[in-house]
Design a protein around this motif. Structure first.
Motif, mmCIF file in Angstrom:
data_model
loop_
_atom_site.group_PDB
_atom_site.id
_atom_site.type_symbol
_atom_site.label_atom_id
_atom_site.label_comp_id
_atom_site.label_asym_id
_atom_site.label_seq_id
_atom_site.Cartn_x
_atom_site.Cartn_y
_atom_site.Cartn_z
ATOM 1 N N VAL A 28 52.200 -1.021 -24.786
ATOM 2 C CA VAL A 28 50.842 -1.363 -24.764
ATOM 3 C C VAL A 28 50.065 -2.018 -23.831
ATOM 4 N N VAL A 29 50.772 -2.851 -23.054
ATOM 5 C CA VAL A 29 50.087 -3.498 -21.916
ATOM 6 C C VAL A 29 50.093 -2.458 -20.676
ATOM 7 N N GLU A 30 50.971 -1.596 -20.487
ATOM 8 C CA GLU A 30 50.883 -0.783 -19.351
ATOM 9 C C GLU A 30 49.731 0.514 -19.783
ATOM 10 N N ALA A 31 49.727 0.794 -20.928
ATOM 11 C CA ALA A 31 48.641 1.963 -21.368
ATOM 12 C C ALA A 31 47.337 1.199 -21.271
ATOM 13 N N MET A 32 47.179 0.089 -21.579
ATOM 14 C CA MET A 32 45.817 -0.719 -21.589
ATOM 15 C C MET A 32 45.376 -0.911 -19.920
ATOM 16 N N GLN A 33 46.337 -0.971 -19.392
ATOM 17 C CA GLN A 33 45.963 -1.391 -17.883
ATOM 18 C C GLN A 33 45.800 -0.053 -17.151
ATOM 19 N N THR A 34 46.442 1.035 -17.460
ATOM 20 C CA THR A 34 46.235 2.259 -16.864
ATOM 21 C C THR A 34 44.548 2.748 -17.185
ATOM 22 N N LEU A 35 44.425 2.492 -18.496
ATOM 23 C CA LEU A 35 42.913 2.683 -18.914
ATOM 24 C C LEU A 35 41.911 1.712 -18.089
ATOM 25 N N GLY A 36 42.511 0.567 -18.068
ATOM 26 C CA GLY A 36 41.411 -0.196 -17.355
ATOM 27 C C GLY A 36 41.178 0.102 -16.014
ATOM 28 N N VAL A 37 42.078 0.758 -15.139
ATOM 29 C CA VAL A 37 41.751 1.282 -13.960
ATOM 30 C C VAL A 37 40.735 2.287 -13.973
ATOM 31 N N LEU A 38 41.169 3.317 -14.706
ATOM 32 C CA LEU A 38 40.302 4.491 -15.053
ATOM 33 C C LEU A 38 38.768 4.129 -15.442
ATOM 34 N N PHE A 39 38.801 3.259 -16.496
ATOM 35 C CA PHE A 39 37.446 3.039 -17.117
ATOM 36 C C PHE A 39 36.563 2.096 -16.290
ATOM 37 N N GLY A 40 37.399 1.274 -15.423
ATOM 38 C CA GLY A 40 36.469 0.357 -14.926
ATOM 39 C C GLY A 40 35.753 0.873 -13.656
ATOM 40 N N GLY A 41 36.339 1.953 -12.894
ATOM 41 C CA GLY A 41 35.276 2.611 -12.149
ATOM 42 C C GLY A 41 34.271 3.548 -12.815
ATOM 43 N N VAL A 42 34.809 4.108 -13.784
ATOM 44 C CA VAL A 42 33.785 4.718 -14.701
ATOM 45 C C VAL A 42 32.650 4.073 -15.037
ATOM 46 N N VAL A 43 32.826 2.672 -15.524
ATOM 47 C CA VAL A 43 31.831 1.792 -15.964
ATOM 48 C C VAL A 43 30.735 1.319 -14.731
ATOM 49 N N ARG A 44 31.429 0.914 -13.831
ATOM 50 C CA ARG A 44 30.711 0.878 -12.483
ATOM 51 C C ARG A 44 29.844 1.947 -11.882
ATOM 52 N N LEU A 45 30.404 3.317 -12.029
ATOM 53 C CA LEU A 45 29.367 4.281 -11.781
ATOM 54 C C LEU A 45 28.382 4.677 -12.819
ATOM 55 N N ALA A 46 28.490 4.328 -13.985
ATOM 56 C CA ALA A 46 27.786 4.824 -15.066
ATOM 57 C C ALA A 46 26.507 4.074 -15.232
ATOM 58 N N VAL A 47 26.755 2.616 -15.228
ATOM 59 C CA VAL A 47 25.751 1.690 -15.789
ATOM 60 C C VAL A 47 24.728 1.740 -14.935
ATOM 61 N N PRO A 48 24.305 2.245 -13.614
ATOM 62 C CA PRO A 48 23.126 2.311 -13.087
ATOM 63 C C PRO A 48 22.604 3.560 -13.168
ATOM 64 N N ARG A 49 23.352 4.556 -13.664
ATOM 65 C CA ARG A 49 22.843 5.698 -14.139
ATOM 66 C C ARG A 49 22.333 6.021 -15.476
ATOM 67 N N LEU A 50 22.554 5.061 -16.369
ATOM 68 C CA LEU A 50 22.316 5.274 -17.643
ATOM 69 C C LEU A 50 20.734 5.212 -18.121
ATOM 70 N N THR A 51 20.334 6.415 -18.878
ATOM 71 C CA THR A 51 18.856 6.560 -19.102
ATOM 72 C C THR A 51 18.784 5.606 -20.515
#
Length: 220
Positions: free
Chosen positions: A84-107
Protein backbone atom coordinates in the motif's frame (compact mmCIF):
# COMPACT_ATOMS: atom_id res chain seq x y z
CA UNK A 1 14.05 4.00 -49.46
CA UNK A 2 10.53 3.00 -48.52
CA UNK A 3 9.08 5.00 -45.65
CA UNK A 4 7.74 2.75 -42.86
CA UNK A 5 4.08 3.23 -42.17
CA UNK A 6 3.16 4.38 -38.65
CA UNK A 7 -0.45 3.33 -39.04
CA UNK A 8 -1.47 0.55 -36.63
CA UNK A 9 -1.94 -2.85 -38.19
CA UNK A 10 -5.07 -4.92 -37.84
CA UNK A 11 -3.15 -7.22 -35.49
CA UNK A 12 -2.17 -4.28 -33.25
CA UNK A 13 -5.73 -2.99 -33.18
CA UNK A 14 -7.02 -6.43 -32.22
CA UNK A 15 -4.49 -6.73 -29.41
CA UNK A 16 -5.45 -3.31 -28.09
CA UNK A 17 -9.16 -4.14 -28.23
CA UNK A 18 -8.52 -7.31 -26.23
CA UNK A 19 -6.41 -5.40 -23.70
CA UNK A 20 -9.09 -2.76 -23.20
CA UNK A 21 -11.77 -5.40 -22.62
CA UNK A 22 -9.73 -7.36 -20.09
CA UNK A 23 -8.61 -4.11 -18.43
CA UNK A 24 -12.21 -2.95 -18.07
CA UNK A 25 -13.28 -6.32 -16.63
CA UNK A 26 -10.53 -6.11 -14.00
CA UNK A 27 -11.25 -2.52 -13.03
CA UNK A 28 -15.03 -3.02 -12.71
CA UNK A 29 -14.64 -6.23 -10.71
CA UNK A 30 -15.93 -8.68 -13.33
CA UNK A 31 -12.54 -10.36 -13.09
CA UNK A 32 -11.70 -10.53 -9.40
CA UNK A 33 -8.30 -10.32 -7.67
CA UNK A 34 -6.54 -13.67 -7.78
CA UNK A 35 -8.83 -15.05 -10.51
CA UNK A 36 -6.97 -17.30 -12.93
CA UNK A 37 -7.19 -16.44 -16.59
CA UNK A 38 -7.48 -19.43 -18.88
CA UNK A 39 -6.56 -18.97 -22.54
CA UNK A 40 -9.39 -21.15 -23.85
CA UNK A 41 -11.98 -19.30 -21.75
CA UNK A 42 -10.62 -15.94 -22.90
CA UNK A 43 -10.69 -17.11 -26.53
CA UNK A 44 -14.33 -18.13 -26.12
CA UNK A 45 -15.23 -14.84 -24.42
CA UNK A 46 -13.35 -12.48 -26.74
CA UNK A 47 -13.70 -14.41 -29.98
CA UNK A 48 -10.07 -13.97 -31.02
CA UNK A 49 -7.01 -16.18 -31.37
CA UNK A 50 -4.48 -16.93 -28.64
CA UNK A 51 -1.76 -14.56 -29.91
CA UNK A 52 -3.46 -11.17 -29.35
CA UNK A 53 -4.72 -12.43 -25.98
CA UNK A 54 -1.23 -13.36 -24.79
CA UNK A 55 0.17 -10.04 -26.03
CA UNK A 56 -2.61 -8.13 -24.26
CA UNK A 57 -2.01 -10.07 -21.04
CA UNK A 58 1.71 -9.29 -21.23
CA UNK A 59 0.92 -5.58 -21.51
CA UNK A 60 -1.46 -5.79 -18.54
CA UNK A 61 1.24 -7.60 -16.57
CA UNK A 62 3.66 -4.73 -17.25
CA UNK A 63 0.97 -2.34 -16.00
CA UNK A 64 0.66 -4.37 -12.79
CA UNK A 65 -2.88 -5.68 -13.26
CA UNK A 66 -1.90 -9.25 -14.16
CA UNK A 67 0.53 -11.68 -12.52
CA UNK A 68 2.16 -14.25 -14.79
CA UNK A 69 4.43 -17.21 -14.06
CA UNK A 70 5.38 -19.30 -17.13
CA UNK A 71 3.76 -22.75 -17.15
CA UNK A 72 2.19 -22.06 -13.75
CA UNK A 73 -0.48 -19.39 -13.81
CA UNK A 74 -1.84 -16.19 -15.29
CA UNK A 75 -4.11 -14.39 -12.84
CA UNK A 76 -5.48 -11.04 -11.82
CA UNK A 77 -3.18 -9.29 -9.36
CA UNK A 78 -4.15 -9.58 -5.69
CA UNK A 79 -3.60 -6.36 -3.71
CA UNK A 80 -1.40 -6.88 -0.64
CA UNK A 81 -1.30 -4.76 2.50
CA UNK A 82 2.50 -4.52 2.39
CA UNK A 83 2.33 -2.83 -1.03
CA UNK A 84 0.00 0.00 0.00
CA UNK A 85 2.58 2.60 1.05
CA UNK A 86 4.87 1.95 -1.92
CA UNK A 87 1.97 2.18 -4.39
CA UNK A 88 0.64 5.38 -2.79
CA UNK A 89 4.06 7.02 -2.82
CA UNK A 90 4.60 6.18 -6.47
CA UNK A 91 1.24 7.71 -7.31
CA UNK A 92 2.19 10.73 -5.22
CA UNK A 93 5.35 11.33 -7.25
CA UNK A 94 3.31 11.28 -10.46
CA UNK A 95 0.24 13.15 -9.27
CA UNK A 96 2.19 15.82 -7.39
CA UNK A 97 3.74 17.03 -10.63
CA UNK A 98 0.46 16.66 -12.49
CA UNK A 99 -1.41 18.82 -9.98
CA UNK A 100 1.29 21.51 -9.95
CA UNK A 101 1.06 21.78 -13.73
CA UNK A 102 -2.72 21.50 -13.93
CA UNK A 103 -3.99 23.98 -11.32
CA UNK A 104 -2.79 27.17 -13.13
CA UNK A 105 -4.32 25.88 -16.38
CA UNK A 106 -7.79 25.04 -15.10
CA UNK A 107 -10.73 26.65 -16.84
CA UNK A 108 -13.66 27.70 -14.70
CA UNK A 109 -15.71 24.71 -15.84
CA UNK A 110 -12.90 22.20 -15.25
CA UNK A 111 -12.15 23.68 -11.82
CA UNK A 112 -15.83 23.38 -10.93
CA UNK A 113 -15.86 19.75 -12.06
CA UNK A 114 -12.74 18.90 -10.04
CA UNK A 115 -14.08 20.64 -6.92
CA UNK A 116 -17.34 18.70 -7.20
CA UNK A 117 -15.39 15.43 -7.47
CA UNK A 118 -13.23 16.41 -4.48
CA UNK A 119 -16.36 17.21 -2.46
CA UNK A 120 -17.72 13.75 -3.32
CA UNK A 121 -14.48 12.08 -2.28
CA UNK A 122 -14.31 14.03 0.99
CA UNK A 123 -17.89 13.00 1.80
CA UNK A 124 -16.91 9.37 1.15
CA UNK A 125 -13.85 9.75 3.36
CA UNK A 126 -16.00 11.13 6.17
CA UNK A 127 -18.30 8.11 5.77
CA UNK A 128 -15.35 5.66 5.65
CA UNK A 129 -16.70 4.36 2.35
CA UNK A 130 -13.51 2.59 1.27
CA UNK A 131 -14.69 1.17 -2.11
CA UNK A 132 -16.07 4.56 -3.16
CA UNK A 133 -12.87 6.36 -2.16
CA UNK A 134 -10.81 3.81 -4.09
CA UNK A 135 -12.80 4.63 -7.22
CA UNK A 136 -13.42 8.35 -6.90
CA UNK A 137 -9.99 9.43 -5.63
CA UNK A 138 -8.40 7.96 -8.76
CA UNK A 139 -11.06 9.61 -10.90
CA UNK A 140 -10.38 13.07 -9.48
CA UNK A 141 -6.65 12.80 -10.15
CA UNK A 142 -7.53 11.64 -13.65
CA UNK A 143 -9.17 15.04 -14.14
CA UNK A 144 -5.94 16.79 -13.16
CA UNK A 145 -4.04 14.53 -15.58
CA UNK A 146 -6.36 15.54 -18.41
CA UNK A 147 -5.78 19.21 -17.59
CA UNK A 148 -2.02 19.24 -16.98
CA UNK A 149 -1.05 19.92 -20.60
CA UNK A 150 2.03 17.67 -20.57
CA UNK A 151 1.58 14.84 -23.05
CA UNK A 152 4.57 12.84 -21.82
CA UNK A 153 3.37 12.95 -18.23
CA UNK A 154 -0.16 12.11 -19.33
CA UNK A 155 1.13 9.06 -21.18
CA UNK A 156 3.12 7.83 -18.19
CA UNK A 157 0.14 8.29 -15.89
CA UNK A 158 -2.27 6.49 -18.19
CA UNK A 159 0.15 3.58 -18.58
CA UNK A 160 0.81 3.10 -14.87
CA UNK A 161 -1.81 4.56 -12.55
CA UNK A 162 -4.46 1.86 -12.87
CA UNK A 163 -2.02 -0.87 -11.88
CA UNK A 164 -0.79 1.15 -8.90
CA UNK A 165 -4.26 2.21 -7.80
CA UNK A 166 -5.47 -1.38 -8.09
CA UNK A 167 -3.01 -2.27 -5.33
CA UNK A 168 -4.97 0.01 -3.00
CA UNK A 169 -8.22 -1.90 -3.46
CA UNK A 170 -8.21 -3.40 0.00
CA UNK A 171 -11.41 -3.51 2.08
CA UNK A 172 -9.47 -2.49 5.20
CA UNK A 173 -7.54 0.37 3.57
CA UNK A 174 -8.69 2.76 6.30
CA UNK A 175 -6.94 0.54 8.86
CA UNK A 176 -3.64 0.70 6.99
CA UNK A 177 -3.35 4.49 6.72
CA UNK A 178 -4.33 7.52 8.83
CA UNK A 179 -7.84 8.02 7.45
CA UNK A 180 -8.47 11.27 9.36
CA UNK A 181 -5.22 12.79 8.09
CA UNK A 182 -6.08 11.65 4.58
CA UNK A 183 -9.41 13.47 4.86
CA UNK A 184 -7.66 16.62 6.09
CA UNK A 185 -5.18 16.52 3.21
CA UNK A 186 -7.96 16.12 0.64
CA UNK A 187 -9.59 19.25 2.10
CA UNK A 188 -6.26 21.05 1.72
CA UNK A 189 -6.11 19.95 -1.92
CA UNK A 190 -9.63 21.23 -2.47
CA UNK A 191 -8.87 24.64 -0.92
CA UNK A 192 -5.64 25.02 -2.90
CA UNK A 193 -7.33 24.04 -6.15
CA UNK A 194 -10.15 26.49 -5.54
CA UNK A 195 -7.73 29.34 -4.77
CA UNK A 196 -5.37 28.45 -7.64
CA UNK A 197 -2.35 27.79 -5.39
CA UNK A 198 -0.58 25.10 -7.36
CA UNK A 199 2.33 24.67 -4.92
CA UNK A 200 -0.03 24.12 -1.97
CA UNK A 201 -2.05 21.74 -4.14
CA UNK A 202 1.11 19.79 -4.99
CA UNK A 203 2.11 19.53 -1.33
CA UNK A 204 -1.37 18.37 -0.35
CA UNK A 205 -1.27 15.74 -3.09
CA UNK A 206 2.09 14.47 -1.88
CA UNK A 207 0.77 14.32 1.70
CA UNK A 208 -2.29 12.37 0.53
CA UNK A 209 0.08 9.82 -0.97
CA UNK A 210 2.32 9.50 2.10
CA UNK A 211 5.42 11.12 0.68
CA UNK A 212 7.78 12.10 3.52
CA UNK A 213 9.07 15.56 4.31
CA UNK A 214 5.97 17.57 3.50
CA UNK A 215 4.92 18.30 7.11
CA UNK A 216 7.67 20.84 7.56
CA UNK A 217 5.96 23.01 4.91
CA UNK A 218 2.62 23.08 6.73
CA UNK A 219 1.61 26.41 8.27
CA UNK A 220 1.39 26.74 12.05
Amino acid sequence: MPVPSSAPTEHQLLRDTVRHKIHAAIMDGTLEPGERLNDDELIAWLGVSRTPIREALSQLARAGLIEMAPNRYTRVTTPKAEEVVEAMQTLGVLFGGVVRLAVPRLTASTRKKILAQLDRTITELDAHDVPAVNHDALSVFGLYVDACGNENLQRVCRDTTDGLAFRLRLPNLDELIDWDQLTTDFRRLRDATESGDNVAAELATEAIHLLPGEKQHRPG
